[in-house]
Design an enzyme around this catalytic site. Structure first.
Site, PDB file in Angstrom:
ATOM      1  N   HIS A   1      -8.507  -0.773  -8.959  1.00  0.00           N
ATOM      2  CA  HIS A   1      -8.259   0.375  -8.094  1.00  0.00           C
ATOM      3  C   HIS A   1      -7.157   1.276  -8.642  1.00  0.00           C
ATOM      4  CE1 HIS A   1      -8.055   2.660  -4.369  1.00  0.00           C
ATOM      5  NE2 HIS A   1      -6.746   2.452  -4.336  1.00  0.00           N
TER       6      HIS A   1
ATOM      7  N   ASP B   1       0.841  -1.199   0.000  1.00  0.00           N
ATOM      8  CA  ASP B   1       0.000   0.000   0.000  1.00  0.00           C
ATOM      9  C   ASP B   1       0.877   1.251   0.000  1.00  0.00           C
ATOM     10  OD1 ASP B   1      -1.952   1.952   0.403  1.00  0.00           O
ATOM     11  OD2 ASP B   1      -3.122   0.673   1.728  1.00  0.00           O
TER      12      ASP B   1
END
Length: 349
Positions: free
Chosen positions: A258, A160
Site C-alpha cells: 500500500h 494510519d
C-alpha cells in the site's frame, strides 16, 4: 421563468441556512453550546442541556459544498473547475444513497456529547431549509489514552497517517490549499477540497493473515509503523526507501504494498492530507462486522486523490481486504472572519 425563480428562492434559502449554521457552529467552538462563558441562555437552553457541564472540547464544525449545490442555487457559473465527480473505480461497491450531497457538515470534538449537541442544534437550525441525506459517525483514540501523542491506529491495527504532509513542509500549502485566484472562483481562495469515502474493512479476512503477511500488504511494521525498508526497531518516521532490496534480492517494500503505490514518488508528487476516523455500524446477517474507515482526504485539487486511487485500485494488495462503499467530494472555503458566515463571498459576492 419558473427555473430562474426557483434558483433565486434556493439562493436566498442557502444564504439564510449558511448564516444560521455558521453562527451556531461558531458558538459551539467557543463553548457557548455547553454554557461556557455565560452562553447557556443563548444556546444551551431549549436543547435539553446535553453538554451543559462541558467546555468546547476542541469542537470543530466544517462546511463544504457539493457539485449539486451550485445547480440548485443558480450558481453553476461559480462552481470550481476542480470540483469534478470522483470516478467509479473497478473494485468500488458504491451505494448512491450514501454518496454525494449538496452540503457537507463535519463535526468533531473530544467529547461525544459535545459533538452530538452541536449536531442536534445544527439539525434544528436547518429545519425547513435542508434535509439530512446521510449521516456517518466515526471515532478515534481518546485523547490521553496513550502516554504520549502518537499516530492513531485503524481497525486493522495499523498506524494510519504516518506519511501525511506536514505543515512544516515547504510545499504543504501548495498541495493542500487552493491558491489565490480571481473571478468566479475567488471565493475558494485559501480553501481546500475534501474527498470522503466510507471504506469497509474485511476484518475477518485480515485476521486470517499472519503479522508478517499483514506487514507485507501495508509495507510497514505493525508495532512501530516504520517502513519495511528500515532496520528493525527504527522509528515510525524513518524515511521510506522504495529502492531498498533485502538480502534475498527481493524488494524490501513489496511491489503491491500500500505505501509504495500511495507514495508521492509513485504518483508524480501527488499527495493528500488524510484525517480519517474508524467506524463500526454493527454486524451483517452472516456475522461479519460492518466496520472500517471513514476516509477523509484534503488536497488543493481532487485530481490528486483521483490519481492516487487509480493506482491503488489497480494494484494495491490492500484492496483484497477493503471495499469502498460510498464516495463524495466537496469544496470547502476558507474560514469565516468574525461577523461573516462560511461561503458568504460565494453566495453574496
Amino acid at each position: 421563468m419558473r427555473e430562474d425563480s426557483t434558483h433565486r428562492r434556493e439562493g436566498q434559502r442557502a444564504i439564510s441556512r449558511r448564516r444560521l449554521l455558521s453562527t451556531a457552529g461558531a458558538a459551539g467552538t467557543a463553548g457557548l453550546l455547553a454554557g461556557a462563558g455565560g452562553g447557556t441562555a443563548a444556546y444551551a437552553a431549549g436543547h435539553d442541556q446535553i453538554a451543559l457541564d462541558a467546555g468546547p472540547c476542541r469542537l470543530t464544525v466544517t462546511f463544504g459544498f457539493g457539485r449539486t449545490f451550485f445547480t440548485r442555487t443558480g450558481l453553476a457559473h461559480r462552481s470550481p473547475a476542480a470540483l469534478v465527480p470522483v470516478p467509479r473505480f473497478p473494485s468500488d461497491a458504491i451505494d448512491p444513497k450514501r454518496s454525494d450531497g449538496d452540503l457537507l457538515i463535519q463535526i468533531g470534538a473530544d467529547d461525544p456529547l459535545v459533538a452530538f449537541h452541536a449536531l442536534r442544534i445544527l439539525q434544528l437550525k436547518a429545519t425547513g431549509t435542508a434535509d439530512v441525506r446521510r449521516q456517518m459517525s466515526g471515532f478515534n483514540r481518546t485523547p490521553g489514552a496513550t502516554a504520549r501523542p502518537i499516530t492513531v491506529r485503524n481497525l486493522m491495527g495499523q498506524l494510519d497517517g504516518t506519511a501525511n504532509p506536514m505543515p512544516t513542509d515547504k510545499d504543504f500549502a501548495a498541495k493542500i490549499f487552493v491558491p489565490h485566484g480571481h473571478g468566479d472562483e475567488a471565493w475558494m481562495n485559501g480553501g481546500s477540497y475534501t474527498v470522503v469515502r466510507r471504506i469497509r474493512m474485511r476484518l475477518d479476512h485480515w485476521a486470517d493473515l499472519t503479522r508478517t503477511e499483514q506487514e507485507q500488504v501495508i509495507g510497514r511494521r505493525k508495532d512501530t509503523g516504520a517502513p519495511l525498508s528500515a532496520p528493525h526497531h527504527a522509528p515510525e518516521t524513518t524515511p521510506t526507501d522504495l529502492n531498498k532490496f533485502t538480502s534475498h534480492g527481493s524488494l524490501a517494500i513489496p511491489a503491491d504494498a500500500h505505501i509504495r503505490l500511495a507514495a508521492p514518488e509513485s504518483n508524480d508528487g501527488a499527495a493528500m492530507l488524510r484525517r480519517g476516523f474508524s467506524y463500526h455500524d454493527g454486524y451483517d446477517t452472516d456475522g461479519q462486522p460492518d466496520a472500517g474507515l471513514l476516509f477523509i482526504a484534503w488536497q488543493a485539487d481532487p485530481a490528486a486523490f483521483i490519481k492516487i486511487q487509480t493506482k491503488l485500485d489497480s494494484a494495491d494488495h490492500l484492496t483484497c481486504f477493503s471495499r469502498h462503499e460510498s464516495s463524495a467530494v466537496f469544496a470547502v472555503p476558507g474560514g469565516a472572519a468574525p461577523g461573516e458566515y462560511v461561503g458568504q463571498s460565494l453566495l453574496e459576492g
